[in-house]
Design an enzyme around this catalytic site. Structure first.
Site, PDB file in Angstrom:
ATOM      1  N   ASP A  10      55.504 -52.843  -6.407  1.00 50.98           N
ATOM      2  CA  ASP A  10      54.368 -51.777  -6.199  1.00 50.98           C
ATOM      3  C   ASP A  10      55.045 -50.396  -6.425  1.00 50.98           C
ATOM      4  OD1 ASP A  10      51.769 -50.876  -6.007  1.00 50.98           O
ATOM      5  OD2 ASP A  10      51.422 -51.076  -3.821  1.00 50.98           O
ATOM      6  N   GLY A  11      54.113 -49.321  -6.642  1.00 50.05           N
ATOM      7  CA  GLY A  11      54.446 -48.164  -6.825  1.00 50.05           C
ATOM      8  C   GLY A  11      53.463 -47.097  -6.044  1.00 50.05           C
ATOM      9  N   GLU A  48      55.558 -47.613 -10.568  1.00 54.18           N
ATOM     10  CA  GLU A  48      55.108 -48.953 -10.833  1.00 54.18           C
ATOM     11  C   GLU A  48      56.241 -49.299 -11.944  1.00 54.18           C
ATOM     12  OE1 GLU A  48      52.777 -50.748  -9.444  1.00 54.18           O
ATOM     13  OE2 GLU A  48      51.240 -49.391  -8.854  1.00 54.18           O
ATOM     14  N   ASP A  70      50.278 -55.187  -8.933  1.00 50.46           N
ATOM     15  CA  ASP A  70      48.600 -54.791  -9.049  1.00 50.46           C
ATOM     16  C   ASP A  70      48.528 -53.627  -9.927  1.00 50.46           C
ATOM     17  OD1 ASP A  70      49.809 -52.523  -7.629  1.00 50.46           O
ATOM     18  OD2 ASP A  70      49.067 -52.491  -5.849  1.00 50.46           O
ATOM     19  N   HIS A 125      45.846 -53.728  -2.339  1.00 50.24           N
ATOM     20  CA  HIS A 125      44.973 -53.536  -1.020  1.00 50.24           C
ATOM     21  C   HIS A 125      44.004 -54.647  -0.641  1.00 50.24           C
ATOM     22  CE1 HIS A 125      47.387 -49.835  -1.504  1.00 50.24           C
ATOM     23  NE2 HIS A 125      46.755 -49.637  -2.537  1.00 50.24           N
ATOM     24  N   ASP A 135      53.615 -52.063  -0.860  1.00 45.77           N
ATOM     25  CA  ASP A 135      52.974 -51.028  -0.767  1.00 45.77           C
ATOM     26  C   ASP A 135      53.510 -50.195   0.473  1.00 45.77           C
ATOM     27  OD1 ASP A 135      50.495 -49.160  -1.275  1.00 45.77           O
ATOM     28  OD2 ASP A 135      50.130 -49.628   0.910  1.00 45.77           O
TER      29      ASP A 135
END
Length: 146
Positions: A10-11, A48, A70, A125, A135
């Site tokens: 994740d970024g 990301e 994501d 999320h 995250d």
């Protein structure tokens, strides 16, 4: 037989551009390795991409990888072959404009092609435990860049 590794990425960015962070978790044979980093001035998409690059770079040999992200930007560009089209056109998109983040895409493609990768998009999320952990790693780093 290649080792199988799951990579979750994740970024995050505080502002876009702004301070950013990335988080990656590698899972091999029940063992987890967390990694994260950040930059003072970046974008969400760059973070990301960096999360994926760093996850793949951490592998010491060619592996079977399931990559979870994501980011539709990352997953679609690889799965739908956009990145290879940009590469063939000297990092230009179909409209002739320069592909964004080509410096990172070049590195990502090089690392990606060392492995057999299955791409999995996960909704961000949404309670996916590894995505939520990534995250937290990414946002924590982004917050520490102020």
């Amino acid at each position: 037989m290649k080792k199988h590794v799951d990579i979750y990425t994740d970024g995050a960015c505080r502002g876009n551009p702004g301070p950013g962070g990335w988080g990656t978790i590698l899972v091999y044979n029940g063992i987890e390795k967390e990694m994260c980093g950040g930059e003072k001035e970046t974008t969400n998409n760059r973070m990301e991409l960096t999360a994926v690059i760093e996850g793949l770079r951490a592998l010491r040999e060619p592996c079977d990888v399931t990559l979870y992200s994501d980011s539709k930007y990352v997953i679609d560009a690889l799965k739908l072959g956009w990145v290879y089209s940009w590469k063939q056109k000297n990092w230009r998109k179909s409209d002739g404009k320069k592909a964004l983040n080509d410096d990172l895409w070049k590195v990502l493609v090089e690392e990606y092609e060392k492995h057999s990768v299955t791409l999995v998009w996960v909704k961000g999320h949404n309670g996916h435990s590894y995505n939520e952990r990534c995250d937290k790693l990414a946002t924590g780093k982004a917050d520490s860049m102020y």
